[in-house]
Design a protein around this motif. Sequence first.
Motif, mmCIF file in Angstrom:
data_model
loop_
_atom_site.group_PDB
_atom_site.id
_atom_site.type_symbol
_atom_site.label_atom_id
_atom_site.label_comp_id
_atom_site.label_asym_id
_atom_site.label_seq_id
_atom_site.Cartn_x
_atom_site.Cartn_y
_atom_site.Cartn_z
ATOM 1 N N ALA A 131 -18.796 64.320 48.627
ATOM 2 C CA ALA A 131 -20.121 64.633 49.284
ATOM 3 C C ALA A 131 -21.355 64.604 49.896
ATOM 4 C CB ALA A 131 -20.892 63.378 48.193
ATOM 5 N N HIS A 132 -19.832 64.529 51.092
ATOM 6 C CA HIS A 132 -21.171 64.840 52.440
ATOM 7 C C HIS A 132 -19.930 64.311 53.481
ATOM 8 C CE1 HIS A 132 -20.154 60.174 52.318
ATOM 9 N NE2 HIS A 132 -20.726 59.901 51.067
ATOM 10 N N ALA A 133 -19.127 65.380 52.830
ATOM 11 C CA ALA A 133 -18.155 65.797 54.423
ATOM 12 C C ALA A 133 -19.205 66.257 55.769
ATOM 13 C CB ALA A 133 -17.514 66.635 54.615
ATOM 14 N N MET A 134 -19.084 65.169 56.656
ATOM 15 C CA MET A 134 -19.571 65.950 58.094
ATOM 16 C C MET A 134 -18.724 65.304 59.525
ATOM 17 S SD MET A 134 -21.432 61.679 58.485
ATOM 18 C CE MET A 134 -22.303 61.995 56.573
ATOM 19 N N SER A 135 -18.800 65.507 60.685
ATOM 20 C CA SER A 135 -17.758 64.791 61.490
ATOM 21 C C SER A 135 -17.692 63.414 62.038
ATOM 22 C CB SER A 135 -18.565 65.958 62.761
ATOM 23 O OG SER A 135 -19.132 65.129 63.859
ATOM 24 N N PRO A 136 -16.428 63.460 63.021
ATOM 25 C CA PRO A 136 -16.074 62.050 62.884
ATOM 26 C C PRO A 136 -16.452 61.798 63.977
ATOM 27 C CG PRO A 136 -14.070 63.694 63.367
ATOM 28 C CD PRO A 136 -15.134 64.451 62.529
ATOM 29 N N GLN A 137 -17.718 62.350 64.532
ATOM 30 C CA GLN A 137 -17.664 61.754 65.600
ATOM 31 C C GLN A 137 -18.517 60.412 65.758
ATOM 32 O OE1 GLN A 137 -18.162 63.878 68.575
ATOM 33 N NE2 GLN A 137 -18.103 61.508 69.478
ATOM 34 N N LEU A 138 -19.560 60.036 64.628
ATOM 35 C CA LEU A 138 -20.009 58.705 64.149
ATOM 36 C C LEU A 138 -19.136 57.951 63.807
ATOM 37 C CD1 LEU A 138 -23.459 60.398 63.394
ATOM 38 C CD2 LEU A 138 -23.194 59.075 65.376
ATOM 39 N N GLY A 139 -17.485 57.732 63.098
ATOM 40 C CA GLY A 139 -16.565 57.458 62.515
ATOM 41 C C GLY A 139 -17.506 56.672 61.493
ATOM 42 N N GLN A 140 -18.103 57.031 60.084
ATOM 43 C CA GLN A 140 -18.663 56.978 59.756
ATOM 44 C C GLN A 140 -18.055 56.893 58.333
ATOM 45 O OE1 GLN A 140 -20.957 54.297 58.960
ATOM 46 N NE2 GLN A 140 -20.926 54.472 61.879
ATOM 47 N N GLY A 141 -16.812 57.647 58.129
ATOM 48 C CA GLY A 141 -15.934 58.423 56.414
ATOM 49 C C GLY A 141 -15.814 57.637 56.517
ATOM 50 N N VAL A 142 -14.317 56.898 56.540
ATOM 51 C CA VAL A 142 -14.801 55.759 55.873
ATOM 52 C C VAL A 142 -15.299 54.874 54.914
ATOM 53 C CG1 VAL A 142 -12.590 53.716 55.075
ATOM 54 C CG2 VAL A 142 -11.693 55.653 56.185
ATOM 55 N N ASN A 143 -16.920 54.389 56.193
ATOM 56 C CA ASN A 143 -17.466 53.672 55.829
ATOM 57 C C ASN A 143 -18.420 53.649 54.666
ATOM 58 O OD1 ASN A 143 -18.940 50.730 57.365
ATOM 59 N ND2 ASN A 143 -20.498 52.163 57.712
ATOM 60 N N MET A 144 -18.655 55.300 54.758
ATOM 61 C CA MET A 144 -19.730 56.090 53.422
ATOM 62 C C MET A 144 -18.716 55.483 52.528
ATOM 63 S SD MET A 144 -22.602 56.183 54.710
ATOM 64 C CE MET A 144 -23.061 57.007 56.933
ATOM 65 N N ALA A 145 -17.837 56.717 52.674
ATOM 66 C CA ALA A 145 -17.021 56.311 51.110
ATOM 67 C C ALA A 145 -17.372 54.923 50.275
ATOM 68 C CB ALA A 145 -15.581 57.192 50.998
ATOM 69 N N LEU A 146 -16.825 54.216 51.124
ATOM 70 C CA LEU A 146 -16.661 53.014 50.391
ATOM 71 C C LEU A 146 -18.181 52.367 50.001
ATOM 72 C CD1 LEU A 146 -14.652 50.316 52.631
ATOM 73 C CD2 LEU A 146 -13.834 51.525 50.941
ATOM 74 N N LEU A 147 -19.284 52.628 50.637
ATOM 75 C CA LEU A 147 -20.436 52.093 49.604
ATOM 76 C C LEU A 147 -20.946 53.145 49.131
ATOM 77 C CD1 LEU A 147 -22.382 52.489 53.646
ATOM 78 C CD2 LEU A 147 -22.165 50.293 52.315
ATOM 79 N N ASP A 148 -20.531 54.861 49.462
ATOM 80 C CA ASP A 148 -20.994 55.630 47.890
ATOM 81 C C ASP A 148 -20.176 54.430 46.926
ATOM 82 O OD1 ASP A 148 -22.030 56.998 49.831
ATOM 83 O OD2 ASP A 148 -19.911 58.050 49.310
#
Length: 407
Positions: A289-306
Amino acid sequence: MHIAIAGYGSAGQAASLLLARDGHRVEVFERVAAPGPVGAGFLLQPTGMGVLLELELLDAALQLGAPVRRLFGDLPNGRRIMDMRYAELQPDLCGLGMQRGALFQLLHAARSTATQLHFDAPVQSVEPELGRLTTADGRQHGPFDLVIAADGSGSQLRDALGPQRLNRPYPWGALWCLLPAGDWPYADELRQRYRGARRMIGLLPVGRRGADPSPHLSFFWSLPTSDFDAWRERGMDTWRSELAELWPEAREVFDGLPADPADLARASYRDAVLKRWHHGRLCAIGDAAHAMSPQLGQGVNMALLDALALRDALRAEPKIEAALPRYAAERRAHVSSYQLWSRWLTPLFQSDHDAIARLRDLLFLPLSRLPGSRGQSLSVLSGIQQGLFGRRRINPGLLQHLERHQR
């Protein structure tokens, strides 16, 4: 409902757990025959930790992971570029460094026995209006009441949602591996070392996995994806010498690097912005839904929130045609600001723009310490930024858990 999930990464695992616990009949379709984690380690933010609390897995995660209380970055000459502490936002608050394998095993062990897992079953296409999907062997499955695309940044199902605002690869990627922590003195800090925007090295404490009691660090080295092969041809000795010159304080940690370049994972990233997150009976979560750079370290975080937001939308709206817009509206408000920040920050740390890096070295730390800017930076770091100026509420139960754990 009868729900299909394409993908068994963090997003797919969390969605299958949350939805099965609500009584939905869930089938997961995963393309690989023996699924497992991709990557070395990650930093889970407080909002993502709140989802693990909802799943009753936070205590186990805290036992496996490493609390991270500070993010620090500097230059080889010792000049500080970044210095942020979670406690400045709220006492006892922290991130959690984890090995990807540890989170995968934790979520997999908690799965419902009623959930059907189809491995070696890549989903090739989906009919959104009918809720049917087709796997690579030509078999059709469904119809389902809901199909969830959780198949990552390289999603095969994203196109079925219609035209996209943006979908392009980042020119920069990274090399990753796990290293024994040994006597590394920064057991609760993410440490990064920069030289311009062309060189970035990171060491993140990620705790342990399974029966292995020894703490580890997740190591990453930034480089353009087009340079992967050239890096390998230069040889490990040349690379080790460069590492030692850039970060001599970490020499003992780097002694644990593998001798074979093939033992380091190569990671590449995408920037994907959808015009719509759902169509018919299909919706996207996680990097799909929202691939982005890992610079902010939010990938897994956003996946769980989704996954949690989709569960809540289905609780609030019994009909799919009302639940999916509710889910998309909730997550867009959160994700959009992170996509913007990620796109803005990435060139400061991963690019060929030396002039931008010099400005970063001069201004990044002073600007981040301004009263208004400091709060904004800490909100973005912890995953609670909502839109330009809003903030998500941190689960009080999470703070209580963290306080008990630190005792």
